[in-house]
Design a protein around this motif. Sequence first.
Motif, short mmCIF file in Angstrom:
data_model
loop_
_atom_site.label_atom_id
_atom_site.label_comp_id
_atom_site.label_asym_id
_atom_site.label_seq_id
_atom_site.Cartn_x
_atom_site.Cartn_y
_atom_site.Cartn_z
N LYS A 198 -20.42 -0.68 34.03
CA LYS A 198 -21.81 -0.39 34.39
C LYS A 198 -22.26 0.93 33.75
O LYS A 198 -23.38 1.04 33.26
CB LYS A 198 -21.95 -0.32 35.91
CG LYS A 198 -23.36 -0.11 36.39
CD LYS A 198 -23.42 -0.15 37.91
CE LYS A 198 -24.85 -0.08 38.39
NZ LYS A 198 -24.94 -0.27 39.85
N ARG A 199 -21.37 1.92 33.73
CA ARG A 199 -21.70 3.21 33.12
C ARG A 199 -21.87 3.07 31.61
O ARG A 199 -22.79 3.63 31.02
CB ARG A 199 -20.60 4.23 33.41
CG ARG A 199 -20.95 5.66 32.91
CD ARG A 199 -19.75 6.59 32.95
NE ARG A 199 -18.75 6.27 31.96
CZ ARG A 199 -18.86 6.57 30.65
NH1 ARG A 199 -19.93 7.16 30.18
NH2 ARG A 199 -17.88 6.25 29.81
N LEU A 200 -20.99 2.29 30.99
CA LEU A 200 -21.03 2.12 29.54
C LEU A 200 -22.25 1.34 29.06
O LEU A 200 -22.78 1.62 27.99
CB LEU A 200 -19.77 1.40 29.05
CG LEU A 200 -18.47 2.18 29.09
CD1 LEU A 200 -17.29 1.26 28.82
CD2 LEU A 200 -18.51 3.32 28.09
N LEU A 254 -13.66 -14.38 38.76
CA LEU A 254 -14.70 -13.37 38.56
C LEU A 254 -15.73 -13.41 39.68
O LEU A 254 -16.20 -12.36 40.14
CB LEU A 254 -15.40 -13.58 37.21
CG LEU A 254 -14.62 -13.17 35.98
CD1 LEU A 254 -15.37 -13.56 34.71
CD2 LEU A 254 -14.33 -11.69 35.98
N MET A 255 -16.06 -14.60 40.14
CA MET A 255 -17.03 -14.73 41.22
C MET A 255 -16.50 -14.08 42.51
O MET A 255 -17.28 -13.56 43.31
CB MET A 255 -17.39 -16.20 41.44
CG MET A 255 -18.20 -16.77 40.28
SD MET A 255 -18.38 -18.57 40.33
CE MET A 255 -19.52 -18.76 41.68
N LYS A 314 -21.79 -10.54 44.31
CA LYS A 314 -22.81 -11.48 43.84
C LYS A 314 -24.03 -10.75 43.27
O LYS A 314 -24.62 -11.20 42.29
CB LYS A 314 -23.22 -12.43 44.96
CG LYS A 314 -24.06 -13.58 44.48
CD LYS A 314 -24.24 -14.63 45.54
CE LYS A 314 -24.96 -15.83 44.95
NZ LYS A 314 -25.01 -16.95 45.88
N SER A 315 -24.38 -9.63 43.85
CA SER A 315 -25.55 -8.87 43.38
C SER A 315 -25.35 -8.34 41.96
O SER A 315 -26.32 -8.00 41.29
CB SER A 315 -25.86 -7.72 44.34
OG SER A 315 -24.75 -6.83 44.40
N ASP A 316 -24.09 -8.27 41.50
CA ASP A 316 -23.79 -7.77 40.15
C ASP A 316 -23.46 -8.87 39.14
O ASP A 316 -23.16 -8.57 37.99
CB ASP A 316 -22.61 -6.79 40.20
CG ASP A 316 -22.99 -5.44 40.79
OD1 ASP A 316 -24.18 -5.08 40.75
OD2 ASP A 316 -22.09 -4.76 41.29
N ASP A 339 -25.61 -8.78 35.84
CA ASP A 339 -25.34 -7.58 35.04
C ASP A 339 -23.90 -7.58 34.52
O ASP A 339 -23.67 -7.25 33.35
CB ASP A 339 -25.59 -6.32 35.87
CG ASP A 339 -27.07 -6.10 36.14
OD1 ASP A 339 -27.92 -6.61 35.39
OD2 ASP A 339 -27.38 -5.39 37.12
N ALA A 340 -22.94 -7.95 35.36
CA ALA A 340 -21.54 -7.96 34.94
C ALA A 340 -21.32 -8.93 33.78
O ALA A 340 -20.54 -8.65 32.87
CB ALA A 340 -20.63 -8.30 36.12
N HIS A 341 -22.01 -10.03 33.82
CA HIS A 341 -21.96 -10.99 32.72
C HIS A 341 -22.29 -10.28 31.41
O HIS A 341 -21.56 -10.39 30.42
CB HIS A 341 -22.97 -12.11 33.02
CG HIS A 341 -23.19 -13.09 31.92
ND1 HIS A 341 -22.45 -14.22 31.79
CD2 HIS A 341 -24.09 -13.10 30.91
CE1 HIS A 341 -22.87 -14.89 30.73
NE2 HIS A 341 -23.86 -14.24 30.19
N HIS A 342 -23.36 -9.52 31.40
CA HIS A 342 -23.78 -8.81 30.18
C HIS A 342 -22.86 -7.63 29.87
O HIS A 342 -22.60 -7.35 28.69
CB HIS A 342 -25.24 -8.37 30.29
CG HIS A 342 -26.18 -9.53 30.36
ND1 HIS A 342 -26.33 -10.42 29.32
CD2 HIS A 342 -27.00 -9.96 31.34
CE1 HIS A 342 -27.20 -11.35 29.66
NE2 HIS A 342 -27.62 -11.10 30.87
#
Length: 192
Positions: free
Chosen positions: A11-13, A130-131, A136-138, A141-144
Amino acid sequence: MSKKAILAELKRLYPDAGPELHFTNPYETLVATMLSAQCTDKQVNKVTPEVFARYPDTTAMAACTAEELYPLVKSCGFKSKAGNIVNACRMIVEKHGGQVPSTMEEHLFRVSNRLGLADDSTVEETELQLMKAIPKSDWRDAHHWLIFHGRRVCKAQHPLCGSCTLRPLCKAAKAQQAAQKKAKAGAVSAEG
């Protein structure tokens, strides 16, 4: 290893991670993703408008030949890509009534297993893991984050482990370090 720490670093990167390919539906996503292998998203985005205008869905793409498609996509690389796209669409029409099944991208599978967010040899089980690991809220974003990390650092052929800020948390890096330590210890004992 902390999955939360890995996700926090991703998320930081990649705070602004989002799709770089232009698409509006699962069919366009499939074609654009297949073209993007060993090609820049920028180049893919240059060719897909004409491809999608001429072949707007899986049925239209399945009806063409690789020879017809290739001139439109040749700037994205190998001729085999045209054949793979046509064949994939034919299979989707035949086996799924033209509806592209939901699948997980190669970067997600490779990167999540290397990092240790998942531990499986199948895409389906990796996706389930992964799920469970990602709130779930991420998910979006986590996908990207994982796609960006796979394209920029954790590359399929030559991952840039030496410059990866996730290296201290990475399952693959730890396994590599352990193997190197074992090989070094073996070499030392063979000398003695």
